[in-house]
Structure formats: C-alpha cells, structure tokens
Design an enzyme around this catalytic site. Structure first.
Site, PDB file in Angstrom:
ATOM      1  N   LYS A  94       0.873  -1.182   0.000  1.00 33.51           N
ATOM      2  CA  LYS A  94       0.000   0.000   0.000  1.00 33.51           C
ATOM      3  C   LYS A  94       0.907   1.228   0.000  1.00 33.51           C
ATOM      4  O   LYS A  94       1.517   1.563   1.004  1.00 33.51           O
ATOM      5  CB  LYS A  94      -0.910  -0.005   1.221  1.00 33.51           C
TER       6      LYS A  94
ATOM      7  N   LYS B 298      -6.518  -8.081  -2.199  1.00 38.29           N
ATOM      8  CA  LYS B 298      -7.633  -8.017  -3.146  1.00 38.29           C
ATOM      9  C   LYS B 298      -7.996  -9.419  -3.625  1.00 38.29           C
ATOM     10  O   LYS B 298      -7.100 -10.243  -3.852  1.00 38.29           O
ATOM     11  CB  LYS B 298      -7.237  -7.208  -4.386  1.00 38.29           C
TER      12      LYS B 298
HETATM   13  S1  IVH Z   1      -6.655  -0.383  -4.572  1.00 38.18           S
HETATM   14  C1  IVH Z   1     -11.298   0.303  -5.162  1.00 38.18           C
HETATM   15  N1  IVH Z   1      -4.076  -0.752  -4.233  1.00 38.18           N
HETATM   16  O1  IVH Z   1      -4.897   3.533  -0.741  1.00 38.18           O
HETATM   17  C2  IVH Z   1      -9.962   0.098  -4.577  1.00 38.18           C
HETATM   18  N2  IVH Z   1      -5.017   1.261  -3.372  1.00 38.18           N
HETATM   19  O2  IVH Z   1      -8.198   3.727   0.267  1.00 38.18           O
HETATM   20  C3  IVH Z   1      -8.910   0.905  -5.178  1.00 38.18           C
HETATM   21  N3  IVH Z   1      -3.387   2.762  -2.350  1.00 38.18           N
HETATM   22  O3  IVH Z   1      -5.939   6.359  -1.653  1.00 38.18           O
HETATM   23  C4  IVH Z   1      -7.681   1.028  -4.377  1.00 38.18           C
HETATM   24  N4  IVH Z   1      -1.611   1.511  -2.674  1.00 38.18           N
HETATM   25  O4  IVH Z   1      -4.705   5.408  -3.645  1.00 38.18           O
HETATM   26  C5  IVH Z   1      -5.124   0.069  -4.006  1.00 38.18           C
HETATM   27  N5  IVH Z   1      -1.814  -1.223  -4.060  1.00 38.18           N
HETATM   28  C6  IVH Z   1      -2.849  -0.403  -3.831  1.00 38.18           C
HETATM   29  C7  IVH Z   1      -2.687   0.841  -3.179  1.00 38.18           C
HETATM   30  C8  IVH Z   1      -3.815   1.645  -2.971  1.00 38.18           C
HETATM   31  C9  IVH Z   1      -2.063   2.654  -2.182  1.00 38.18           C
HETATM   32  C10 IVH Z   1      -4.169   3.918  -1.870  1.00 38.18           C
HETATM   33  C11 IVH Z   1      -5.211   4.425  -2.824  1.00 38.18           C
HETATM   34  C12 IVH Z   1      -6.256   5.029  -1.901  1.00 38.18           C
HETATM   35  C13 IVH Z   1      -6.095   4.246  -0.653  1.00 38.18           C
HETATM   36  C14 IVH Z   1      -7.215   3.265  -0.506  1.00 38.18           C
END
Ligand code: IVH
Length: 669
Positions: A115, A288
């Site tokens: 993340k 995921k």
């Molecule tokens: S998936 C619908 N994957 O974390 C889901 N988010 O609340 C879409 N983020 O600000 C998000 N790394 O920008 C996803 N590998 C990752 C991520 C990621 C950082 C951030 C994203 C958002 C927050 C999620």
C-alpha cells in the site's frame, strides 16, 4: 534539413525516446547512458520548436514541462474513486475473509500488494495516448493535473506497440522516493522555506504546482494498481497488471498471489519488517480478491469494495513524560508549540521533542505538562503527540493555558480569521522575525549575498549591527573585522558580497523584501506589470489585482506592506543604497515600430528565450494586436512548447500560419 526530413527525424526520436524511457523507468534496464538520452531529447525539443506544426501532445518532449496553469479544471470521474476498508488487526482481516467465504463457496485466491503512501491518480488512455490524469478529489470529481503528470517519467504518455484496450483508465499512486524527498527538503531549508512534513505531503504539494517544469525536476514516481474499462479482456487483477506492464506502466514487483489467509499474513509480516529497506514509503498492504468475476459477485458497499481491504501497519509509537511545552516564533511570526519530552527511543532514534501544532490541538488532546503522552512517528520527520494516558495523570495537574504574549518580545499574540496558528504581530521588533527576514533577504534566490547566512546574521544581530534589511548596506569593514569568528578576510568578502547585491535585478529585490504571499513568481509578475518600485508601492488594491496572477489576498498583503511607515523608511534607505528599483532593460519594452500594424496574434505555449508576456509585449510595441483565441481574423499563431493542441488544430483548419519563436523574432527584428 527540410520539412520532410525534420518530420521523419522527429518521429524517429520520439519512438527511440519512448523506448528508452520504458527501459529506464519501468524495466530498470537502460540501454544508453543518461548523457546520450539527454542529447536525443535535446535534439527533439529543438526540432519541435523549429517546426511547431508537428506538435504532438504525446511526444516524450512533454516530460520537460513548462506549461503554466492558473488553476486546475475539475473533472468528473468515469468510475467513482472509492477508498478501501482499513484494518490494523489480524482478527479483523480474518473477519474480512470470513465475510467473503460466506458468499463465495468455491476456492479463490488473493492478490497482495504494497500500500503505497502517496497521492492517488486516475489516468485515462484512448487509442494508446494519455488523455487526462485526474486526482481523487472527493471521489466523484477531481483536479485535472495532466500537464504535471506528463512530467512523471514512469507514466507513459503513449503506450507501447502491443494490444491494449482502445479506452481504459488505470489508477495508481504517485509517490516521491525518499532520497528525492530529503534532497528537496534540504533545498527548501536552505532557501528559508518550510520543509515538507513527509513524502506524501511533498507529492501532493508538487502535483498542485502551477509550473510543470518545476514538477519535472521533482522526480516523482508512480505505481499502478488497478485497471478500469468496459469489457477488459482479463480474468484476474494479477493478469491485468502484468499486461499493463507490457503496455509501459510501472507496476509493483512485489505483488503476489496467495491461496489463503496464512499466506496473506506471511506477506504482511514480511513487509512489516522489510519496509524500511524500500526506497519509498508504504503504510500497509492491500489484499484483493484476484478473480474479476468473484469481485463482481461480491460487489461494493456504499464506500468501498467488499473484495479488498487495506491492512495498515501501526505507526511506531512510544509513551513518555511531557516535561514542558515551549513556544517557537517563525520568520513570519507564526507560533509553534513544542513538546519537550523525557527522551525516548522511537523507530531507531531518540526523540526529545515533538510538535504540538497549535492551540486547538493542545485543547483537543487536553495535554498538560507532567502527563504521560503517546508519541508517534509515521512518515513524518517531526514526531507528533497523538494522545494522553489519562490513567497515569497525577492529580491536580494544571490545564495548559496557551500563551497570550510572544515568548520572544512580549507582544500580545493575534489569531487571524480562518488560520490555525497564533501570530506575533511585532514584525519589526521581534528578534526571530527580524533575523528571519534578514536571512531571507540575503538568501540565494533573493539578494544572494555571499557570507550572510544564518550564523552571520545571528552574529551581526547579537552585536547590534543590524536590525533590519536596510542596515546591511550601512555595514563597514572596520565594524566587522573585530567580531568573533570574522577576521579581515571574511569581513572584506562580506562587504564585497553586499556591494555585488546592488546588481540584483528589480524582481528579485521585490521578492527579497519578504512580503507575505510574494514568492518568486508573484514578485516577477508584479515587477513586469508595474516596472518600478514607486508604481508597485503606490498601487491601490484594485490596480494590483489587474496584474497577471495577482489575487485579492496577495494584493491586500502587498498594499498593506507599502502602507507601513517603517517599511516605507526601509525602502527609501534601500533606494539610497543603490538597489535596483526598476525593471531591467531586457524586460522593458519601449514603443519602437509599426512593423506589425494591422496584424493580430495569438501567443500560446512556453518559449525558449522569452516568456509569453514578453512576446505579447513585443507584439504591442511593434504595433500589433494580441487576441486570445484563434479565429478567421487571426494573422498568426505563435506557438511554443505545450501550446494548446486545439489552437494549433484550429489554425491549421483556418489556414493561419503557425510560427515559432524564432520566426516571430525574425518578423520584429
Ligand atoms: S486499490 C477500489 N491498491 O490507498 C480500490 N489502493 O483507500 C482501489 N493505495 O488512496 C484502491 N496503494 O490510492 C489500491 N496497491 C494499492 C494501493 C492503494 C495505495 C491507496 C489508494 C487510496 C487508498 C485506498
């Protein structure tokens, strides 16, 4: 080289540069040196400038930036920008898995990713070309920051020649690598600017900058993590990201597939330990469901998908005693309350002090000297206090009363409407503010006085030799020689440095005055518009807002600065000292000819040797007319880099000549 040859070479260069960018930024496997790369890019930029008719918004030259945007357009997202459910505990993670297994009764796998702790971006591609890049905003509508995103080398402007969907959006996280973050902060501290608190803030600040050539220098990076589109030809998330990498995107090398919670937990634990070694910040792991079909079955709650969750690492925290609260005064008079702590080990360093931010936060936490407090260090450099352990509070600990007077000069503090900080209004009589203003005046981007850094300012102040910026020009070598740590040579050097500053151009003198909200760009705009100090100083607020990019806040601040009697005296003394109070000849344009009489011009884009304003002025003083949009009546479109594509297209349609900066200069020579 004729036009056709130029077109051929431009195409060749674009194709080669795209390939090299991909090899360097996505595959980390460059095949030519940086020097060779820069050489090719330079050649392309030069050719595109000579032949603006071959403008292509997808050219790798767009990465250099230079486009200046006043404000970013608001754009509605095609797919809502949802966030993720968060958890800090293994139990909750197992509950997440349990909820899914209630709905899905076949075997399925998870994809786990890091993340990234940065700023989310959605980038739309049509027929392989970047169309727009939009920030998350409120989830439904975000800012169009395409010009800035185009400067990020790991985001392709044009996709590689492989099969990709005709139209799709890819989302990811823009980050600032730690090394870049430290470098930028060091530069900011040197220039007397506030350092960014953490890489995330630095990224978000950079993306909102109005001059994309500055963004280009900040070396942002981006990891893509999700694909959106109608009928995407993939079965799983993992597969789609793998494909995205082939099209030219940077996706994480650290993504893995897991068959159950045991493997997920292993991945989480591995990165909790390993994250310190990454060259950028992560704040957790995202889990995921891998299959798109299973994702569809699970669907969404109002806020987030049911098929994904973020496991966040707890920021490292420690408990210690708050010994006292002290208050610091910054150069602008802003007060920062600081917690003095019983030294405690936190994330590998000993912490003695932490920021308490402002009065509201102290009141909200109800933090008192003598309390046991929790200190946390996230991505921030300065640790912060997040709470009080009330169970450990000794009885009768007095409530913290925020100071009413400046700790340095005793003046009653003020709190301006809408601002969180208290200020000391005694700008000209409060030591840290005086010293800070002098340091700013002498700094590199202002008067650039060699030898007049923080320590020397302190020394001169302590010895009562300077109390304001005008005093600098009264300094004599004899006064300096006798000072501790000075000596004849340094004294002579300093006097020489001061003397040289008389040649610093007017726009930088204006910046050096340290007027609130008047940074380098604003100072330059004011200088170009008003041309000399008298005109800026006597301008009313309305006249001030007539200048390009000057809004009401800046106008009020400039207006008030010049109404202040003490400032007026200082400026008079600076004039007598011989500082440059008028715009340099190179920027001033006397009425010179009627060469362009009867012609009307549209000036668009960024130029090599002149600003857009300068070209416009040249048109005026040579009898021509400036118009803002291309129409049948337009005589010429003067196009620079990043010139609006719609303008060029319109000009071509109406058969209006598109000319370069050089061609224009030839007309007015
Ligand atoms: S998936 C619908 N994957 O974390 C889901 N988010 O609340 C879409 N983020 O600000 C998000 N790394 O920008 C996803 N590998 C990752 C991520 C990621 C950082 C951030 C994203 C958002 C927050 C999620």
């Amino acid at each position: 080289m004729n036009r056709e040859q130029a077109e051929k070479r431009i195409r060749e260069l674009r194709q080669q540069l795209d390939e090299h960018n991909y090899r360097y930024y996505v595959l980390s496997a460059p095949s030519i040196s940086d020097y060779e790369f820069d050489h090719l890019l330079e050649e392309l930029v030069k050719l595109e400038k000579e032949y603006p008719g071959f403008y292509d918004p997808a050219s790798p030259s767009q990465r250099v930036g230079g486009f200046v945007s006043k404000e970013f357009a608001q754009v509605k997202h095609d797919y809502p920008f949802l966030s993720l459910g968060n958890t800090y505990s293994e139990t909750e993670l197992n509950e997440f898995d349990g909820r899914i297994r209630k709905i899905i009764d076949v075997a399925f796998e998870y994809a786990c990713e890091l993340k990234y702790d940065g700023v989310a971006i959605g980038v739309v591609y049509h027929k392989g070309v970047m169309q727009k890049a939009v920030t998350r905003g409120d989830g439904l509508v975000g800012d169009d920051v395409t010009v800035n995103v185009k400067t990020i080398k790991s985001i392709p402007i044009k996709l590689r020649e492989t099969a990709y969907p005709e139209h799709f959006e890819i989302r990811g996280e823009i980050i600032m690598p730690e090394k870049v973050f430290h470098k930028i902060n060091a530069e900011r501290i040197e220039a007397g600017e506030e350092p960014f608190a953490n890489p995330r803030n630095a990224t978000s600040g950079t993306l909102k900058m109005q001059d994309s050539s500055v963004v280009a220098k900040r070396n942002l990076d981006c990891f893509m993590y999700a694909l959106y589109g109608e009928d995407l030809p993939f079965k799983t998330h993992y597969e789609s990201l793998r494909k995205a990498r082939e099209w030219g995107f940077k996706v994480s090398d650290h993504m893995v597939k897991c068959s159950g919670m045991k493997e997920v937990m292993e991945y989480i634990n591995e990165w909790e330990k390993g994250r310190d070694k990454l060259p950028f910040d992560i704040d957790g792991v995202v889990v995921k469901v891998n299959s798109y079909e299973t994702q569809r079955e699970l669907g969404f709650t109002a806020k987030s998908p049911r098929w994904a969750i973020a496991y966040k690492y707890k920021p490292e925290s420690a408990a210690t005693r708050l010994l006292s609260i002290s208050y610091q005064v910054g150069r602008t008079g802003a007060i920062t309350p600081v917690a003095n702590l019983d030294p405690v080990l936190l994330a590998g360093t000993v912490v003695k002090r932490a920021s308490l931010h402002n009065a509201d936060i102290i009141e909200k936490l109800d933090v008192r000297a003598g309390d046991t407090v929790f200190v946390e260090k996230g991505g921030e450099i300065i640790p912060k206090i997040t709470g009080v352990d009330l169970s450990k509070r000794p009885s009768h600990l007095p409530v913290t009363r925020y100071i009413l007077n400046c700790p340095e000069c005793g003046t009653v503090l003020v709190r301006r409407e809408g601002e969180a900080s208290h200020y000391c209004p005694n700008e000209q009589g409060c030591a840290p503010q005086i010293k800070g203003k002098i340091e700013h005046f002498a700094s590199r981007k202002a008067m650039n006085i060699e030898g007049l850094g923080k320590e020397t300012v302190e020394l001169l102040y302590e010895n009562r030799l300077i109390r304001n910026i005008a005093d600098i020009y009264d300094l004599k070598a004899e006064q300096l020689e006798s000072l501790e740590r000075m000596g004849k040579k340094s004294a002579a050097n300093l006097i020489e440095g001061i003397s040289l500053s008389r040649q610093v151009p007017f726009e930088r003198v204006l910046y050096a005055l340290g007027i609130r909200y008047t940074g380098e760009t604003v100072a330059k705009k004011l200088a170009l518009h008003f041309k000399n100090m008298e005109s800026v100083a006597s301008a009313g607020q309305e006249e001030l807002t007539a200048a390009e990019e000057i809004g009401e806040t800046i106008a009020a601040s400039v207006f008030n600065f010049f109404r202040d009697k003490k400032n007026q005296e200082i400026i008079e003394r600076l004039r007598k000292a011989g500082l440059c109070f008028t715009l340099g000849k190179d920027l001033i344009s006397p009425k010179i000819s009627t060469k362009l009489a009867g012609l009307s011009f549209v000036v668009s884009g960024v130029f090599d040797h002149h600003s857009r304003d300068e070209i416009k002025r040249m048109i005026e003083v040579n009898g021509g007319k400036n118009v803002s949009s291309v129409s049948a009546k337009t005589s010429y479109l003067v196009a620079g880099e990043d010139s609006g594509p719609s303008k060029i297209e319109k000009a071509k349609e109406l058969k209006i000549p598109v000319i370069s900066e050089q061609e224009f200069m030839d007309m007015v020579k």
